[in-house]
Design an enzyme around this catalytic site. Structure first.
Site, PDB file in Angstrom:
ATOM      1  N   ASN A  12       0.939  -1.036  -0.046  1.00 21.14           N
ATOM      2  CA  ASN A  12      -0.144  -0.130  -0.147  1.00 21.14           C
ATOM      3  C   ASN A  12       0.879   1.253   0.252  1.00 21.14           C
ATOM      4  O   ASN A  12       1.501   1.405   1.073  1.00 21.14           O
ATOM      5  CB  ASN A  12      -0.954   0.025   1.183  1.00 21.14           C
ATOM      6  CG  ASN A  12      -1.638   1.150   1.647  1.00 21.14           C
ATOM      7  OD1 ASN A  12      -1.767   2.068   0.468  1.00 21.14           O
ATOM      8  ND2 ASN A  12      -2.328   1.426   2.440  1.00 21.14           N
ATOM      9  N   LYS A  14       0.187   4.353  -0.157  1.00 19.63           N
ATOM     10  CA  LYS A  14      -0.527   5.425   0.381  1.00 19.63           C
ATOM     11  C   LYS A  14      -0.224   6.493  -0.534  1.00 19.63           C
ATOM     12  O   LYS A  14      -0.358   6.314  -1.593  1.00 19.63           O
ATOM     13  CB  LYS A  14      -0.096   5.578   1.972  1.00 19.63           C
ATOM     14  CG  LYS A  14      -0.058   4.168   2.564  1.00 19.63           C
ATOM     15  CD  LYS A  14       0.023   4.415   4.004  1.00 19.63           C
ATOM     16  CE  LYS A  14      -0.089   3.157   4.640  1.00 19.63           C
ATOM     17  NZ  LYS A  14       0.038   3.298   5.905  1.00 19.63           N
ATOM     18  N   HIS A 100      -9.421   0.917   4.912  1.00 12.36           N
ATOM     19  CA  HIS A 100      -8.271   1.063   5.461  1.00 12.36           C
ATOM     20  C   HIS A 100      -8.332   2.341   6.776  1.00 12.36           C
ATOM     21  O   HIS A 100      -9.218   3.132   6.548  1.00 12.36           O
ATOM     22  CB  HIS A 100      -7.214   1.870   4.637  1.00 12.36           C
ATOM     23  CG  HIS A 100      -5.631   1.832   5.271  1.00 12.36           C
ATOM     24  ND1 HIS A 100      -5.373   2.720   6.066  1.00 12.36           N
ATOM     25  CD2 HIS A 100      -4.713   0.919   5.033  1.00 12.36           C
ATOM     26  CE1 HIS A 100      -4.284   2.283   6.652  1.00 12.36           C
ATOM     27  NE2 HIS A 100      -3.855   1.385   5.858  1.00 12.36           N
ATOM     28  N   GLU A 102      -6.743   4.610   7.788  1.00 17.53           N
ATOM     29  CA  GLU A 102      -6.489   5.927   7.417  1.00 17.53           C
ATOM     30  C   GLU A 102      -7.802   6.715   6.711  1.00 17.53           C
ATOM     31  O   GLU A 102      -7.921   7.778   6.977  1.00 17.53           O
ATOM     32  CB  GLU A 102      -5.301   6.033   6.739  1.00 17.53           C
ATOM     33  CG  GLU A 102      -3.892   5.826   7.451  1.00 17.53           C
ATOM     34  CD  GLU A 102      -2.863   5.597   6.618  1.00 17.53           C
ATOM     35  OE1 GLU A 102      -2.835   5.517   5.784  1.00 17.53           O
ATOM     36  OE2 GLU A 102      -1.955   4.904   7.644  1.00 17.53           O
ATOM     37  N   GLU A 170      -5.158  -5.183  10.476  1.00 15.14           N
ATOM     38  CA  GLU A 170      -4.114  -4.018  10.751  1.00 15.14           C
ATOM     39  C   GLU A 170      -4.467  -3.000  12.011  1.00 15.14           C
ATOM     40  O   GLU A 170      -5.164  -2.515  11.955  1.00 15.14           O
ATOM     41  CB  GLU A 170      -4.202  -2.883   9.494  1.00 15.14           C
ATOM     42  CG  GLU A 170      -3.672  -3.622   8.233  1.00 15.14           C
ATOM     43  CD  GLU A 170      -3.250  -2.444   7.278  1.00 15.14           C
ATOM     44  OE1 GLU A 170      -2.068  -2.813   6.679  1.00 15.14           O
ATOM     45  OE2 GLU A 170      -3.843  -1.502   7.154  1.00 15.14           O
ATOM     46  N   GLY A 176       2.998   2.213  10.901  1.00 12.32           N
ATOM     47  CA  GLY A 176       3.811   3.323  10.833  1.00 12.32           C
ATOM     48  C   GLY A 176       4.604   3.515  12.187  1.00 12.32           C
ATOM     49  O   GLY A 176       5.285   4.613  12.243  1.00 12.32           O
ATOM     50  N   SER A 216       3.479  -2.190  10.270  1.00 11.45           N
ATOM     51  CA  SER A 216       4.939  -2.175  10.669  1.00 11.45           C
ATOM     52  C   SER A 216       5.614  -3.505  10.309  1.00 11.45           C
ATOM     53  O   SER A 216       6.509  -3.862  11.023  1.00 11.45           O
ATOM     54  CB  SER A 216       5.166  -1.981  12.149  1.00 11.45           C
ATOM     55  OG  SER A 216       5.129  -0.496  12.426  1.00 11.45           O
TER      56      SER A 216
HETATM   57  P1  13P Z   1       3.400   0.476   7.618  1.00 10.44           P
HETATM   58  O1  13P Z   1       3.709  -0.573   6.909  1.00 10.44           O
HETATM   59  O2  13P Z   1       3.915   1.675   7.021  1.00 10.44           O
HETATM   60  O3  13P Z   1       3.142   0.216   9.130  1.00 10.44           O
HETATM   61  O4  13P Z   1       1.845   0.535   6.955  1.00 10.44           O
HETATM   62  C1  13P Z   1       0.913  -0.229   7.238  1.00 10.44           C
HETATM   63  C2  13P Z   1      -0.427  -0.085   6.380  1.00 10.44           C
HETATM   64  O5  13P Z   1      -1.260   0.643   6.860  1.00 10.44           O
HETATM   65  C3  13P Z   1      -0.531  -0.881   5.173  1.00 10.44           C
HETATM   66  O6  13P Z   1      -1.888  -0.479   4.839  1.00 10.44           O
END
Ligand code: 13P
Length: 254
Positions: A12, A14, A100, A102, A170, A176, A216
């Site tokens: 992803n 982002k 997601h 976010e 997740e 992150g 992560s």
């Molecule tokens: P990270 O791998 O940067 O922690 O992000 C995970 C994520 O949100 C994947 O959709």
């Protein structure tokens, strides 16, 4: 029934990637998967909308699948700035990430809205990668299982199959941050998800459906996470932006 689920490693990206670095990253991954000849995993990349068409053209003939990071719940119409699942399919996508954390946080998406998006993804003939997971406050309050079960119940419409759905667990606090749950915690939540899916879809379909862990995931923890019984791959954020790291995670899953 003994089922072997082929690992899916999904990147992803982002809101990262301009044409130069994005095309270079996709091209490098395409070269690696071609050189690997017969990899024991599937690779999916989900670039920002702006790069999907060009990366789709660059990946033509490659084994790497392409996905969007979100879509609208309806197919066309007066929704300025939105993209439909049909448009993603038209741009070469086979998958769409939906729900997601976010999106849930930044755009106040509810389970009901996420459920409608999953249905739209299916109608367009694509695979929904449905994200669920608890916040840190929910975890600290001992609500992880209840939150995950409720999100799964409310954001996954009936009719899910292993062909049209992937679930990504997740934990929001692991995204992150460099922090991950213990392997026992990941195992327990994935087992809970599999169990709930079995009640809704039947044992066989639930046994075929892929459950990804995200939050992560890095080259140094991927092998341990990917070795867990109900973990069938990863949804990777930051580490999916570096070809070496993403490739290393993929190899850890095989
Ligand atoms: P990270 O791998 O940067 O922690 O992000 C995970 C994520 O949100 C994947 O959709």
């Amino acid at each position: 029934m003994i089922v072997t689920r082929r690992p899916l490693i999904a990147g992803n990206w982002k809101m990262n990637g301009l044409s130069g670095d994005g095309l270079a990253l996709a091209g490098e991954l395409a070269r690696r998967i071609e050189d690997a000849a017969d990899p024991a995993f599937d690779l999916l990349i989900c670039p920002p909308f702006t790069l999907i068409s060009r990366i789709g053209e660059a990946l033509a003939g490659s084994a790497i699948a392409l996905g969007g990071q979100d879509c609208h719940a309806v197919e066309t119409g007066a929704h300025t700035g939105d993209i439909s699942a049909a448009m993603l399919a038209d741009s070469g996508c086979t998958h769409v990430i939906v729900g997601h954390s976010e999106r849930r946080a930044d755009h106040a998406e509810t389970d009901t809205q996420v459920s409608a998006k999953v249905a739209a993804v299916r109608s367009a003939g694509l695979v929904a990668v449905l994200c669920i997971g608890e916040t840190e406050a929910q975890r600290d309050a001992g609500e992880t299982n209840a939150v995950v079960a409720r999100q799964l119940a409310d954001s996954l419409p009936d009719g899910a199959t292993a062909m049209n759905t992937v679930i990504a667990y997740e934990p929001v606090w692991a995204i992150g941050t460099g922090r991950t749950p213990s392997v026992a915690e990941v195992e327990a939540v994935h087992a809970l998800i599999r169990g709930d899916l079995a009640k809704r879809l039947g044992d066989d379909e639930a046994a075929r459906l892929r459950l990804l862990y995200g939050g992560s995931v890095k080259p140094d923890n991927a092998r341990e996470l990917m070795s867990l019984a109900d973990v069938d791959g990863a949804l990777v954020g930051g580490a999916s932006l570096k070809a070496d790291d993403f490739w290393s995670i993929a190899q850890s899953s095989a």
